[in-house]
Design a protein around this motif. Structure first.
Motif, PDB file in Angstrom:
ATOM      1  N   GLU A  69       0.836  -1.188   0.000  1.00  0.00           N
ATOM      2  CA  GLU A  69       0.000   0.000   0.000  1.00  0.00           C
ATOM      3  C   GLU A  69       0.877   1.245   0.000  1.00  0.00           C
ATOM      4  O   GLU A  69       1.751   1.412   0.854  1.00  0.00           O
ATOM      5  N   ALA A 100       2.022   4.672   0.910  1.00  0.00           N
ATOM      6  CA  ALA A 100       1.748   5.535   2.050  1.00  0.00           C
ATOM      7  C   ALA A 100       1.596   6.987   1.601  1.00  0.00           C
ATOM      8  O   ALA A 100       2.166   7.408   0.589  1.00  0.00           O
ATOM      9  N   GLU A 101       0.819   7.738   2.367  1.00  0.00           N
ATOM     10  CA  GLU A 101       0.667   9.172   2.127  1.00  0.00           C
ATOM     11  C   GLU A 101       1.376   9.923   3.244  1.00  0.00           C
ATOM     12  O   GLU A 101       1.268   9.561   4.423  1.00  0.00           O
ATOM     13  N   ASN A 111       4.007   8.616   7.870  1.00  0.00           N
ATOM     14  CA  ASN A 111       3.316   7.986   6.742  1.00  0.00           C
ATOM     15  C   ASN A 111       1.997   7.390   7.209  1.00  0.00           C
ATOM     16  O   ASN A 111       1.950   6.694   8.230  1.00  0.00           O
ATOM     17  N   LEU A 112       0.960   7.660   6.454  1.00  0.00           N
ATOM     18  CA  LEU A 112      -0.380   7.185   6.799  1.00  0.00           C
ATOM     19  C   LEU A 112      -0.966   6.367   5.669  1.00  0.00           C
ATOM     20  O   LEU A 112      -0.639   6.589   4.496  1.00  0.00           O
ATOM     21  N   ARG A 113      -1.866   5.452   6.028  1.00  0.00           N
ATOM     22  CA  ARG A 113      -2.657   4.776   5.014  1.00  0.00           C
ATOM     23  C   ARG A 113      -3.700   5.749   4.469  1.00  0.00           C
ATOM     24  O   ARG A 113      -4.040   6.746   5.115  1.00  0.00           O
ATOM     25  N   ARG A 114      -4.190   5.425   3.303  1.00  0.00           N
ATOM     26  CA  ARG A 114      -5.109   6.354   2.638  1.00  0.00           C
ATOM     27  C   ARG A 114      -6.346   6.630   3.478  1.00  0.00           C
ATOM     28  O   ARG A 114      -6.799   7.774   3.596  1.00  0.00           O
ATOM     29  N   HIS A 115      -6.925   5.579   4.096  1.00  0.00           N
ATOM     30  CA  HIS A 115      -8.150   5.794   4.869  1.00  0.00           C
ATOM     31  C   HIS A 115      -7.879   6.643   6.112  1.00  0.00           C
ATOM     32  O   HIS A 115      -8.765   7.366   6.591  1.00  0.00           O
ATOM     33  N   GLU A 116      -6.647   6.588   6.635  1.00  0.00           N
ATOM     34  CA  GLU A 116      -6.305   7.423   7.782  1.00  0.00           C
ATOM     35  C   GLU A 116      -6.210   8.894   7.376  1.00  0.00           C
ATOM     36  O   GLU A 116      -6.648   9.789   8.111  1.00  0.00           O
TER      37      GLU A 116
END
Length: 746
Positions: free
Chosen positions: A654, A656-657, A694-699
């Motif tokens: 996945e 990361a953002e 770094n965050l997951r998209r839903h976060e």
């Protein structure tokens, strides 16, 4: 009338422009030289690529575009679809009566936009479609000599190993794709360097080669280790470190190939492996060293040590290339070196190294030809993902067998990837630098692992509170923050996770945890597994939530590291929560199975049984991402899906953002970003990396919904300071849309 490769912005005097003949010759010379280093048989390929790569620029359409546009950056113009001058060379290559034309065509077609897939159903055209594409007429009197050039008759692809039991056709296809990327790398680096020399001569001068050679670096590390030995107090641990160093020196003159350095944590393998690598490179005339490290959480401390060792040799010796590089350490030269790894010693992450070996974009592939003919140290090699084992191990073999590398597999346990009958993709002929590994493990044993079964969070917190100096490692960030919140209130309690930005974690480690441990003060730490690999801390007691035996070994390396106590205690427990599905859960389940079979979980027998269970018997997972399917089985057809290969070969599936957070200096940096022009200054962006998570998209979607994020020039920044806790870092559970007015940054 001359034909031009590049104009000069704002300068209509064509006598100052670069002609196509000048550019072709410069690129051909550089590209041939790069490939000649790897294999003299490849030099002709480099020369041909240089002469054909811009043949489409001979068209009247392109010459008019160059004269009227006033924009010399034809590279970005082609990527954006404004002008196509690279398809012509690909079509010319495939018009020759040789099956090798396709290999050349991939490289020429992709030298700006990246290596293409052979065939695509929708979207961007594949090579198959581009070979049928109508392009502006480029044939003219000036191109007759170029058109007459023929393709080389063969490519230097080595046959599979004599003991090979893995599919030979797949190996052959794999080797052709690796060679294609290597010659692609030589071409794009030569093209960029040649263009830069004409367009930006001042910047080109800043790429001046480092004067220090491998012999100089080898002498520097010998002197450094000699000083450490003279200052160290006699102890069993220091005696073992001396023995490890001597074994590395003795092995350095052995023939290049595959080596393993299996030294338990605390045995000094970080500097000893580099000592071997530099002496080995100097003795065999290799070009440099690349150190691959699994996590950015430890790469900075290693790079800092290396810079100290080689400081006297001047700037540019050590290149630290990863996402969290300290911008204060960055110079103009190091920024340019990071583009193509033109430095004697490169320190990087394993995912940066291996993903580059499977990349398709020109910017990521530029460095590949400089990886060839180097010593590559892979630290904590057992951390390589099971789901990518087949392509990863094949890549290691290819580096050694085709591109003149020596690869050192460093681990605190025995090698996990040695070929055997039931592990067909394993590596052949690995030589151990350190003999008698089992005795070495026994001598360095400073801890005992106690499997204690299931513990509730309440029981675990009570046991942690009962200790003065203790480290507890759990599998998830939410579990770590929950346990930390339930500890007794004390200034001696600390939390570490990737919810804290890199600058914050380093501040806690260097400014609080390590000083307290050194002074024998109370220090209780709750951490995720980021602390395991290479972070230099020393606790008398460690608790480790259920995990793989390799991770348990790493956790044990944070316990009684310097042998200050008679024996350290590591408690292996089952927490209230199972690890999340995927690799972590599989590792934990296998760890539990081994714990039921062996009393001593750190014994070589237990570790070997774990590797058999976790790696060798997981045949259906060795290529779980189906990288090899995108490569194909028939090398003669050369129908490779280079973009698919790159997309499938990712250490982290996945994407990361990135979120910049207002911790300490991060707040001022975010303000500077908000006030900056577009595009923001590169150094500002580099400084902000140390204040990012770094965050997951839903976060990220959750934070946006709570109104907690503002975007400046496309960069996400946290605007609600109450969401970033001084102990825990980002706390997503507080993102409920309720914001104190005093907490708004803007």
């Amino acid at each position: 009338m001359p034909h031009y490769a590049h104009s000069l912005p704002g300068n209509p005097d064509r006598s100052k422009w670069e002609t196509l003949g000048q550019h072709e010759q410069a690129v051909a010379k550089l590209s041939a030289g790069f490939l000649n280093r790897i294999d003299p048989g490849l030099a002709a390929w480099g020369d041909l690529l240089g002469r054909w790569h811009d043949i489409g620029k001979y068209s009247e359409d392109f010459q008019c575009y160059l004269a009227s546009n006033g924009d010399s950056d034809v590279h970005s113009s082609e990527v954006s679809g404004k002008v196509d001058h690279s398809t012509a060379g690909a079509q010319l290559a495939c018009s020759k009566s040789s099956p090798l034309g396709k290999l050349i065509a991939y490289t020429l077609a992709g030298h700006h936009a990246g290596l293409p897939d052979w065939d695509v159903a929708t979207g961007r055209s594949g090579l198959k479609q581009r070979l049928d594409k109508k392009v502006p007429c480029w044939r003219a009197e000036a191109t007759k000599g170029l058109e007459a050039l023929g393709l080389p008759e063969s490519i230097p692809i080595r046959p599979p190993h004599t003991r090979e039991t893995f599919c030979k056709h797949r190996i052959a296809s794999f080797r052709v794709t690796c060679l294609t990327r290597m010659i692609f790398s030589a071409l794009v680096d030569a093209d960029f360097l040649s263009t830069e020399a004409f367009m930006s001569p001042e910047q080109s001068i800043n790429r001046a080669n480092v004067s220090a050679n491998m012999t100089d670096l080898a002498k520097a590390i010998d002197n450094h280790l000699g000083c450490l030995r003279s200052e160290a107090e006699p102890s069993p641990v220091n005696q073992i470190r001396d023995e490890v160093s001597k074994a590395c020196v003795d092995a350095a003159e052995l023939v290049p190939g595959l080596f393993s350095l299996n030294v338990p944590t605390g045995g000094g393998k970080t500097l000893a492996s580099l000592q071997f690598a530099l002496r080995h490179a100097a003795h065999h005339g290799l070009d440099g060293v690349v150190v691959g490290i699994p996590f950015t959480s430890i790469i900075e401390q290693n790079a800092k040590v290396y810079r100290g060792v080689f400081e006297s040799l001047g700037e540019g010796v050590v290149l630290e290339h990863h996402s969290n590089t300290d911008p204060e350490q960055e110079t103009t030269q190091s920024r340019l070196q990071s583009e193509n790894w033109d430095a004697p010693l490169v320190v990087t992450t394993n995912n940066q190294l291996f993903e580059s070996l499977f990349a398709c974009r020109a910017s990521r592939c530029r460095k590949l030809h400089r990886i060839a003919r180097r010593v590559i140290i892979l630290d904590e090699v057992q951390s390589l993902p099971v789901e990518l084992l087949t392509p990863t191990l094949l890549a290691i073999r290819e580096l050694v067998e085709s591109f003149g590398c020596t690869v050192v597999l460093c681990t605190a346990t025995q090698p996990a990837f040695q070929w055997q009958e039931d592990f067909a993709i394993g590596l052949h002929e690995i030589r151990n630098i350190i003999p008698m590994t089992e005795k070495l493990h026994d001598r360095l044993r400073r801890t005992t692992v106690h499997p204690i079964g299931a513990l509730s969070d309440e029981q675990l917190v009570a046991r942690i509170n009962a200790e003065d100096r203790v480290l507890c490692i759990v599998n998830t960030r939410p579990h770590a923050s929950k346990l930390f919140a339930e500890l007794d209130e004390s200034s001696a309690n600390f939390h570490l996770s990737t919810r804290m930005c890199a600058a914050h974690r380093l501040h806690v480690l260097d400014g609080q945890i390590r000083p307290r441990l050194d002074q024998g003060l109370q220090c209780r730490v709750i951490s995720t597994q980021l602390i395991e690999a290479g972070v230099d801390v020393d606790f008398p007691v460690v608790f480790r939530d259920v995990c793989g035996i390799d991770s348990l070994t790493q956790a044990a390396g944070r316990c009684n590291r310097e042998g200050r106590a008679a024996e350290g205690s590591v408690y292996f427990f089952q927490g209230e929560r199972r690890p999340p599905p995927g690799t972590l859960r599989m590792s934990a389940d296998h760890g539990l199975e081994i714990a039921r079979q062996f009393d001593d979980l750190l014994s070589p027998e237990a570790i070997e049984a774990y590797f058999r269970l976790h790696y060798w018997q997981q045949k259906e997972r060795w290529d779980f991402r189906q990288v090899m399917d995108a490569i194909g089985r028939d090398p003669s057809r050369m129908e490779f899906q280079f973009r698919q290969i790159a997309d499938r070969y990712r250490f982290i599936e996945e994407v990361a953002e990135t979120l910049y957070v207002p911790w300490k200096k991060g707040e001022q940096l975010i303000r500077s970003l908000s006030e900056s022009d577009y595009p923001p200054d590169r150094k500002l962006r580099r400084r902000l990396q140390r204040y990012s998570i770094n965050l997951r998209r839903h976060e990220m979607v959750q934070l946006h919904a709570a109104g907690a994020v503002l975007s400046f020039h496309g960069y996400n920044t946290l605007t609600q300071r109450h969401l970033y806790d001084q102990k825990l870092g980002l706390v997503l559970s507080k993102a409920d849309g309720v914001v104190p007015p005093s907490d708004l940054m803007c």
